[in-house]
Each structure stands twice: as structure tokens, then as C-alpha cells.
Scaffold this motif. Sequence first.
Motif, PDB file in Angstrom:
ATOM      1  N   ASP A 168      54.979 -25.567  -4.562  1.00  0.00           N
ATOM      2  CA  ASP A 168      55.357 -25.205  -3.202  1.00  0.00           C
ATOM      3  C   ASP A 168      56.067 -23.847  -3.179  1.00  0.00           C
ATOM      4  O   ASP A 168      57.205 -23.729  -2.730  1.00  0.00           O
ATOM      5  N   SER A 169      55.391 -22.838  -3.713  1.00  0.00           N
ATOM      6  CA  SER A 169      55.912 -21.474  -3.743  1.00  0.00           C
ATOM      7  C   SER A 169      54.757 -20.512  -3.558  1.00  0.00           C
ATOM      8  O   SER A 169      53.620 -20.811  -3.904  1.00  0.00           O
ATOM      9  N   PHE A 170      55.052 -19.347  -3.040  1.00  0.00           N
ATOM     10  CA  PHE A 170      54.051 -18.305  -2.891  1.00  0.00           C
ATOM     11  C   PHE A 170      53.845 -17.643  -4.248  1.00  0.00           C
ATOM     12  O   PHE A 170      54.778 -17.074  -4.816  1.00  0.00           O
ATOM     13  N   LEU A 171      52.634 -17.753  -4.801  1.00  0.00           N
ATOM     14  CA  LEU A 171      52.364 -17.222  -6.134  1.00  0.00           C
ATOM     15  C   LEU A 171      51.387 -16.056  -6.147  1.00  0.00           C
ATOM     16  O   LEU A 171      51.434 -15.212  -7.037  1.00  0.00           O
ATOM     17  N   ALA A 172      50.471 -16.031  -5.205  1.00  0.00           N
ATOM     18  CA  ALA A 172      49.430 -15.002  -5.220  1.00  0.00           C
ATOM     19  C   ALA A 172      48.867 -14.822  -3.815  1.00  0.00           C
ATOM     20  O   ALA A 172      49.200 -15.575  -2.900  1.00  0.00           O
ATOM     21  N   THR A 173      48.016 -13.852  -3.688  1.00  0.00           N
ATOM     22  CA  THR A 173      47.357 -13.614  -2.412  1.00  0.00           C
ATOM     23  C   THR A 173      45.882 -13.336  -2.653  1.00  0.00           C
ATOM     24  O   THR A 173      45.475 -12.992  -3.769  1.00  0.00           O
ATOM     25  N   ASN A 174      45.097 -13.492  -1.635  1.00  0.00           N
ATOM     26  CA  ASN A 174      43.673 -13.257  -1.710  1.00  0.00           C
ATOM     27  C   ASN A 174      43.264 -12.372  -0.543  1.00  0.00           C
ATOM     28  O   ASN A 174      43.569 -12.674   0.602  1.00  0.00           O
ATOM     29  N   ARG A 175      42.630 -11.264  -0.849  1.00  0.00           N
ATOM     30  CA  ARG A 175      42.167 -10.391   0.223  1.00  0.00           C
ATOM     31  C   ARG A 175      40.745 -10.776   0.595  1.00  0.00           C
ATOM     32  O   ARG A 175      39.889 -10.904  -0.267  1.00  0.00           O
TER      33      ARG A 175
END
Length: 78
Positions: free
Chosen positions: A22-29
Motif C-alpha cells: 500500500d505505497s506508491f512504488l512506480a508509475t506507468n506512462r
Amino acid sequence: MAMDYDLWWRLYKTFGPLEFVDSFLATNREHQETKTSTRRKEHYREAMAVVHRHYGRIPLKWWLAPPYSVWYRSMTNN
């Protein structure tokens, strides 16, 4: 094209079931020029090869999904 997908399978086979974090780990464009958008059929074939390599077979729904997803995208212009 499916190297991330292959990584998830290898992690699962090495360490067992993955768990929710439950944490922000990565992003996807996502944009119109991504390989998954512009080379959809090639991407799907590679993903199927990854599943076959790690799972031993391709589930039936994977064989049926490509024609419907291509048809749906052509109808919605997405």
C-alpha cells in the motif's frame, strides 16, 4: 515488449505469491505512441509466449481475447 510481465512471473516462481504493497512504488506512462498501443498484436503474442514459458500452457480466454479486443478498439477508436 513483455519484459516486465516476464519479470513478474520470474519473481513469482522464485519467491512465491506476490503481495499488495500500500505505497506508491512506480508509475506507468500511457500515450498513443507506446509500443503496447502501436504494436498491440506483437505485444500480445510476446505476452502469450511468456505465459506459455512460465505457466506451461495458454488459457483459452487468451486465445479468444485478441480478436475481440482488436474489434472493440476499432469500434471505439481507442
